[in-house]
Design a protein around this motif. Structure first.
Motif, PDB file in Angstrom:
ATOM      1  N   LEU A   1     -14.115 -57.880 -43.846  1.00 43.91           N
ATOM      2  CA  LEU A   1     -14.364 -58.072 -42.413  1.00 43.91           C
ATOM      3  C   LEU A   1     -14.020 -56.779 -41.690  1.00 43.91           C
ATOM      4  O   LEU A   1     -12.980 -56.167 -41.966  1.00 43.91           O
ATOM      5  CB  LEU A   1     -13.480 -59.208 -41.872  1.00 43.91           C
ATOM      6  CG  LEU A   1     -13.482 -59.417 -40.357  1.00 43.91           C
ATOM      7  CD1 LEU A   1     -14.821 -59.972 -39.878  1.00 43.91           C
ATOM      8  CD2 LEU A   1     -12.356 -60.377 -39.939  1.00 43.91           C
ATOM      9  N   ILE A   2     -14.909 -56.385 -40.778  1.00 43.92           N
ATOM     10  CA  ILE A   2     -14.582 -55.300 -39.848  1.00 43.92           C
ATOM     11  C   ILE A   2     -14.660 -55.886 -38.445  1.00 43.92           C
ATOM     12  O   ILE A   2     -15.671 -56.503 -38.076  1.00 43.92           O
ATOM     13  CB  ILE A   2     -15.581 -54.121 -39.954  1.00 43.92           C
ATOM     14  CG1 ILE A   2     -15.599 -53.543 -41.375  1.00 43.92           C
ATOM     15  CG2 ILE A   2     -15.236 -53.034 -38.949  1.00 43.92           C
ATOM     16  CD1 ILE A   2     -16.686 -52.470 -41.572  1.00 43.92           C
ATOM     17  N   ILE A   3     -13.591 -55.719 -37.676  1.00 40.87           N
ATOM     18  CA  ILE A   3     -13.600 -56.142 -36.274  1.00 40.87           C
ATOM     19  C   ILE A   3     -13.749 -54.878 -35.434  1.00 40.87           C
ATOM     20  O   ILE A   3     -12.874 -54.009 -35.469  1.00 40.87           O
ATOM     21  CB  ILE A   3     -12.293 -56.880 -35.899  1.00 40.87           C
ATOM     22  CG1 ILE A   3     -12.108 -58.129 -36.764  1.00 40.87           C
ATOM     23  CG2 ILE A   3     -12.288 -57.245 -34.421  1.00 40.87           C
ATOM     24  CD1 ILE A   3     -10.782 -58.862 -36.538  1.00 40.87           C
ATOM     25  N   SER A   4     -14.857 -54.767 -34.713  1.00 42.46           N
ATOM     26  CA  SER A   4     -15.055 -53.580 -33.879  1.00 42.46           C
ATOM     27  C   SER A   4     -14.652 -53.865 -32.445  1.00 42.46           C
ATOM     28  O   SER A   4     -15.214 -54.755 -31.802  1.00 42.46           O
ATOM     29  CB  SER A   4     -16.505 -53.104 -33.901  1.00 42.46           C
ATOM     30  OG  SER A   4     -16.614 -52.017 -32.986  1.00 42.46           O
ATOM     31  N   THR A   5     -13.698 -53.091 -31.939  1.00 38.47           N
ATOM     32  CA  THR A   5     -13.288 -53.221 -30.528  1.00 38.47           C
ATOM     33  C   THR A   5     -13.816 -52.061 -29.702  1.00 38.47           C
ATOM     34  O   THR A   5     -13.523 -51.978 -28.510  1.00 38.47           O
ATOM     35  CB  THR A   5     -11.741 -53.262 -30.388  1.00 38.47           C
ATOM     36  OG1 THR A   5     -11.238 -51.920 -30.481  1.00 38.47           O
ATOM     37  CG2 THR A   5     -11.088 -54.121 -31.448  1.00 38.47           C
ATOM     38  N   ALA A   6     -14.571 -51.148 -30.325  1.00 39.67           N
ATOM     39  CA  ALA A   6     -15.030 -49.958 -29.590  1.00 39.67           C
ATOM     40  C   ALA A   6     -16.048 -50.346 -28.523  1.00 39.67           C
ATOM     41  O   ALA A   6     -16.855 -51.253 -28.726  1.00 39.67           O
ATOM     42  CB  ALA A   6     -15.631 -48.956 -30.562  1.00 39.67           C
TER      43      ALA A   6
END
Ligand SMILES: NC(=O)c1ccc[n+]([C@@H]2O[C@H](COP(=O)([O-])OP(=O)(O)OC[C@H]3O[C@@H](n4cnc5c(N)ncnc54)[C@H](OP(=O)(O)O)[C@@H]3O)[C@@H](O)[C@H]2O)c1
Ligand SMILES: [Zn+2]
Ligand SMILES: [Zn+2]
Length: 337
Positions: free
Chosen positions: A230-235
């Protein structure tokens, strides 16, 4: 009257602003605001990035305070309760989505700062259903960011049934991202931080990351092929999404919580071969917020905040805009200096 701070025009500065909230609705409560975090979404609303801002705009949706007034049919909260309020201030409560517990996905959910006034004020109103009591062990002065930043990165762990054996990466170590590192570390996951800021490297490791990767360096990204579930992107900016997809394991997921304005361009083949997914989610339901608060209290997870007195509210917003905040700016509404 409610004494607030409002933006009068797109991109403007906060000014003192009073409004009459009218009679308290039966299902509502009023909160005496003590602290309010500043989220990047407040800045997007100040700048009308999403085309849904109306001015005067009172930002603020990471509210902590005590209940001052309780509507006639509210049974869950009483005056004096220490509570928090996040992005949503009301839900329809009767649609099948609400009835399933997914209030944050309700098509009639009302954001705290859209067509209503938010927490940069001495008081704010919301439906009792959207207000969550702080459990023992949660420190009010730093808890505001849990109600938007925190729940937004905690919610995917619940939605996707993330286990401690999953390898997870977080893109962007700001308000949301730093809490994602802390939650994932406490969850037992091996967690990787993608950051564009070298000076955050050691701090990311201290918050629980096992490694950091330069989020803007394609070679460094590609050298971690087949690494994450899983990658959570907050950008909030466009990055090399195809490069990030290559770092996912088969059946891995690139999950957006940050909101870049540009469309995400992804080739189907890059998803198809490893049966990978791309998804996004908004904040979390009140029940998940309560679950997150209990988890944070038990694991002693606290947002790292910079506190500003209300007299410096415009400096506080500029601090977040500058990208220098470590890691969330919180306004103390009762401190003049
Ligand atoms: N889905 C939801 O419900 C929800 C809820 C709240 C917020 N949001 C959205 O989430 C996003 C983040 O909010 P936030 O309050 O955490 O903002 P923030 O504190 O400003 O953090 C954003 C982070 O993005 C990274 N970033 C910024 N510019 C970059 C660039 N040019 N290249 C690479 N990385 C860059 C930075 O991390 P590094 O310094 O580590 O590179 C920065 O700290 C915003 O778009 C906001 O609107 C969504
Ligand atoms: Zn927010
Ligand atoms: Zn609903």
């Amino acid at each position: 009257m409610i004494n607030a701070f409002a933006i009068m025009e797109k991109g403007g500065k906060l000014q003192e602003f009073q409004y009459d909230p009218g009679p308290l609705r039966n299902t509502e409560v009023e909160i005496g605001v003590e602290y309010c975090g500043i989220c990047h979404s407040d800045i997007s609303m100040i700048d009308n990035d999403w085309g849904r801002s109306q001015y005067p705009l009172v930002p603020g949706h990471e509210v902590i305070g005590r209940i001052t007034l309780v509507g006639a049919s509210v049974t869950t909260l009483v005056a004096g309760d220490m509570v928090g309020l996040g992005w949503h201030s009301d839900y329809c409560m009767i649609c099948s989505t609400c009835m399933s517990g997914d209030h944050n996905l309700c098509s009639s959910a009302r954001p705290t700062i859209v067509e209503r006034h938010g927490g940069f004020a001495d008081k704010v109103r919301a439906s009792a259903a959207s207000v969550v009591k702080l459990p023992d062990g949660i420190d009010g002065s730093s808890a505001g960011p849990l109600f938007c930043a925190g729940i937004t990165v905690f919610n995917p762990l619940i939605q996707f049934d993330i286990q401690s054996t999953h390898k997870v990466a977080v893109i962007g170590i700001g308000g949301l991202g730093h809490l994602a590192l802390k939650f994932l570390n406490a969850w037992g996951c091996e967690v990787t931080a993608f950051t564009s800021n070298k000076s955050k490297k050691q701090e990311a490791l201290d918050m629980g990351a096992s490694q950091t990767i330069d989020s803007n360096n394609p070679d460094e990204i590609m050298s971690h092929a087949n690494a994450f579930d899983l990658i959570i992107s907050t950008a909030d900016v466009k990055l090399d999404w195809s490069g990030y997809l290559s770092t996912l394991r088969p059946k891995g997921r690139l999950h957006f919580v940050g909101i870049p304005l540009q469309p995400v361009e992804i080739g189907v083949i890059s998803l198809l071969r490893g049966q990978k997914s791309v998804s996004a989610s908004p904040v979390g339901s009140p029940a998940t917020i309560a679950k997150m608060l209990d988890f944070a209290a038990f694991d002693r997870i606290k947002p790292i905040v910079e506190e500003y007195p209300v007299s410096q509210i415009n400096d506080a917003v500029e601090r977040l805009r500058s990208g220098a905040a470590r890691y969330r700016v919180v306004i103390s509404m009762n401190k003049a200096s």
